[in-house]
Design an enzyme around this catalytic site. Structure first.
Site: not given
Length: 319
Positions: A10, A241
């Protein structure tokens, strides 16, 4: 021999870092990128991924557009984290060459897994919706797709969207629960337990700004993201992340501690929806509770070599 991977993304700022690292890692053979909603709409994540592929000169890799919403509920974006465009309001042009293929992300994932049985690692950098949809198409998918590495969840630390829920689990808890409960494949959870304090700081940004065209592309999107994280971290820096998630596939030595636990995702709680709950009872008997009986084990990363990751990421992107 390189590891065949599908990168499901995403594409926001840290996801772009992860996609870039995948393309710059000789240990990995990226068979496809698939897009999913999450940080921003799937239209934007698809466009962001397409442009990234052009910047890195990898227009040969297929890009499949995926789910635009969760199995349940409506998307809820956070433009204050990644910007309205998902990439720090950097003002990048639209992709001129890369266009999504006709197949959906779920369909293409099943096709690739069947074509390369037992060979592909699925790297999920966002909500697990595309993989859940792929399972709906082919419930035997774990027979062909042996490993899922997911940037998601928070087992032993607070959440980042709610007090207990990490963003990618919270965006689509039903899909996360479906994937974690499926069994038959290894699921590695690279969650906030290790990603929240794996950071890139101002000196790292300057190093990227002084690097290659591709490094400067990454650097251009980082300030918006770093400003968001500054209040949380107490310094001008940001969490990496998704880049860490890709890195542990390319270089498993980055992982310094991991443990396997039964994990389930809360679907109904008013305050706890999206929480990833690890059963830490040592005997794994689960007290005979039917909700936990036969729950597959998830490999949860609990510590990593952050300096090894940082140097790996910077040295591969800056050139």
């Amino acid at each position: 021999m390189s590891i065949k991977v599908i990168v499901d993304t995403d594409t926001g700022v840290d996801d772009a870092m992860g996609c870039a690292l995948a393309l710059r890692s000789p240990e990995l053979d990226v068979l496809a990128f698939t897009s999913v909603f999450g940080n921003v709409s799937v239209e934007l994540t698809t466009e962001n991924t397409a442009y990234l592929m052009e910047v890195f000169g990898r227009t040969d890799i297929p890009l499949a557009k995926g789910a635009g919403r969760a199995l349940v509920g409506h998307p809820n974006y956070s433009p204050f984290v990644h910007g309205d465009d998902g990439v720090g309001n950097a003002g990048f042009p639209k992709a001129g060459v890369v266009k999504p293929i006709k197949q959906s992300a779920a369909e293409f994932t099943v096709e690739l897994a069947r074509a390369h049985p037992g060979e592909i690692t699925y790297i999920a950098l966002g909500p697990l919706t595309n993989l859940a949809l792929a399972l709906a198409i082919d419930p035997d998918l774990p027979n062909y797709l042996p490993r899922v590495v997911w940037m998601g969840g928070a087992a032993f630390v607070p959440g980042n969207v709610t007090a207990v829920a990490e963003a990618d689990a919270w965006h689509d808890p039903e899909s996360a629960q479906m994937v974690l409960q499926q069994g038959g494949w290894q699921v590695d959870m690279v969650g906030l337990d290790v990603t929240d304090d794996t950071i890139l700081d101002e000196s790292d940004l300057k190093r990227l700004e002084a690097g290659s065209e591709q490094a400067r592309y990454i650097a251009k999107m980082m300030p918006f993201y770093m400003r968001f994280y500054s209040a949380k971290l107490g310094q001008y820096a940001c969490a990496a992340h998704s880049a860490l998630t890709v890195a542990v596939v390319a270089d498993p030595a980055i992982i310094t501690a991991a443990n396997k636990y039964p994990v389930q995702v809360e679907l109904a709680g008013r305050l706890t929806r999206g929480m990833t709950i690890a059963d830490r009872r040592t005997n794994n008997s689960n007290g005979g509770q039917p909700d936990w009986k036969n729950t597959p084990l998830t490999n949860i990363l609990t510590d990593v070599d952050r300096e090894r990751f940082r140097e790996m990421f910077l040295s591969r992107i800056e050139v």
